[in-house]
Design a protein around this motif. Structure first.
Motif, PDB file in Angstrom:
ATOM      1  N   ALA A  66      15.794 -10.728 -11.501  1.00  0.00           N
ATOM      2  CA  ALA A  66      14.877 -10.609 -12.642  1.00  0.00           C
ATOM      3  C   ALA A  66      14.803  -9.195 -13.218  1.00  0.00           C
ATOM      4  O   ALA A  66      14.828  -9.043 -14.446  1.00  0.00           O
ATOM      5  N   PRO A  67      14.713  -8.129 -12.404  1.00  0.00           N
ATOM      6  CA  PRO A  67      14.633  -6.789 -13.001  1.00  0.00           C
ATOM      7  C   PRO A  67      15.862  -6.457 -13.865  1.00  0.00           C
ATOM      8  O   PRO A  67      15.728  -5.877 -14.937  1.00  0.00           O
ATOM      9  N   ALA A  68      17.045  -6.844 -13.399  1.00  0.00           N
ATOM     10  CA  ALA A  68      18.260  -6.569 -14.180  1.00  0.00           C
ATOM     11  C   ALA A  68      18.268  -7.380 -15.471  1.00  0.00           C
ATOM     12  O   ALA A  68      18.627  -6.862 -16.534  1.00  0.00           O
ATOM     13  N   ILE A  69      17.852  -8.620 -15.412  1.00  0.00           N
ATOM     14  CA  ILE A  69      17.836  -9.469 -16.610  1.00  0.00           C
ATOM     15  C   ILE A  69      16.879  -8.892 -17.652  1.00  0.00           C
ATOM     16  O   ILE A  69      17.209  -8.829 -18.844  1.00  0.00           O
ATOM     17  N   VAL A  70      15.713  -8.427 -17.217  1.00  0.00           N
ATOM     18  CA  VAL A  70      14.757  -7.797 -18.135  1.00  0.00           C
ATOM     19  C   VAL A  70      15.385  -6.557 -18.778  1.00  0.00           C
ATOM     20  O   VAL A  70      15.294  -6.360 -19.989  1.00  0.00           O
ATOM     21  N   LEU A  71      16.023  -5.719 -17.971  1.00  0.00           N
ATOM     22  CA  LEU A  71      16.683  -4.526 -18.493  1.00  0.00           C
ATOM     23  C   LEU A  71      17.740  -4.896 -19.525  1.00  0.00           C
ATOM     24  O   LEU A  71      17.768  -4.329 -20.623  1.00  0.00           O
ATOM     25  N   TYR A  72      18.613  -5.833 -19.186  1.00  0.00           N
ATOM     26  CA  TYR A  72      19.686  -6.203 -20.108  1.00  0.00           C
ATOM     27  C   TYR A  72      19.136  -6.747 -21.421  1.00  0.00           C
ATOM     28  O   TYR A  72      19.618  -6.402 -22.500  1.00  0.00           O
ATOM     29  N   ARG A  73      18.124  -7.573 -21.340  1.00  0.00           N
ATOM     30  CA  ARG A  73      17.532  -8.103 -22.582  1.00  0.00           C
ATOM     31  C   ARG A  73      16.922  -6.972 -23.402  1.00  0.00           C
ATOM     32  O   ARG A  73      17.065  -6.927 -24.618  1.00  0.00           O
ATOM     33  N   HIS A  74      16.248  -6.053 -22.736  1.00  0.00           N
ATOM     34  CA  HIS A  74      15.649  -4.910 -23.434  1.00  0.00           C
ATOM     35  C   HIS A  74      16.726  -4.043 -24.093  1.00  0.00           C
ATOM     36  O   HIS A  74      16.475  -3.417 -25.128  1.00  0.00           O
ATOM     37  N   CYS A  75      17.909  -4.006 -23.494  1.00  0.00           N
ATOM     38  CA  CYS A  75      19.026  -3.215 -24.037  1.00  0.00           C
ATOM     39  C   CYS A  75      19.882  -4.001 -25.019  1.00  0.00           C
ATOM     40  O   CYS A  75      20.968  -3.555 -25.401  1.00  0.00           O
ATOM     41  N   GLY A  76      19.412  -5.171 -25.443  1.00  0.00           N
ATOM     42  CA  GLY A  76      20.076  -5.902 -26.507  1.00  0.00           C
ATOM     43  C   GLY A  76      21.037  -6.997 -26.087  1.00  0.00           C
ATOM     44  O   GLY A  76      21.724  -7.581 -26.932  1.00  0.00           O
TER      45      GLY A  76
END
Length: 179
Positions: A132-142
């Motif tokens: 989940a933390p990586a998925i949130v980061l990736y979505r935040h980064c576009g």
């Protein structure tokens, strides 16, 4: 190899350098720490990947302080491979003590800038659906989800986890930030 005695506020000073063969033992140690429940890549495997045409990596570190006798502290790294006008993130890892401090974001934006300079317009990655933390980061980064690979990851326990396939169009951002 990873110096975790560093004061947390020093992690805020992040420098990025090319990941070379000389740094692959450090990157391998970071990979082992970051993927405890999966097999990790050896330094030799990382060096072999860097030898593939279009492959490159970046290493993030907190600079040491000679006066205080502090060594540079590795914080994370990313390994990529670009082919024609698209690239794939093979792996990205941040040391546990450096997470949630902008290391992964800084690595990603440094990669985006480098890729745009070489004409790459699309970046792909796979991420475990339970990260989940990586998925949130990736979505935040576009990044947006474009698919799923069933049972793509196998944990050391034997449990199988799907991978989300995500992409980012580099043509929709300026200087690493979404517009």
């Amino acid at each position: 190899m990873i110096h975790s005695s560093r004061q947390p506020e020093l992690v805020d000073r992040i420098e990025i350098v090319p990941l070379t063969a000389a740094f692959c033992p450090v990157a391998s140690a970071l990979h082992a720490e970051g993927f405890e429940d999966q097999d990790h890549w050896s330094a030799d495997e990382m060096i072999a990947l860097l030898d593939v045409p279009g492959a490159f990596g970046l290493l993030a570190f907190a600079p040491g302080n000679e006066v205080e006798n502090q060594l540079d502290t590795p914080l994370g790294f990313i390994q990529m491979q670009a082919v024609l006008d698209e690239a794939e993130i093979n792996t990205i890892v941040v040391a546990k003590e450096a997470r949630k401090r902008g290391v992964a974001r800084k690595l990603l934006f440094a990669v985006f800038e480098r890729l745009r300079e070489t004409g790459v317009g699309r970046v792909l990655l796979e991420v475990a659906e339970d990260n989940a933390p990586a998925i949130v980061l990736y979505r935040h980064c576009g990044f947006t989800e474009i698919g799923r690979r069933k049972k793509y990851y196998r944990r050391k326990s034997g449990r199988e986890v799907d991978a989300l396939v995500m992409e980012r169009d580099l043509g929709t951002c300026v200087l690493g930030w979404n517009v």
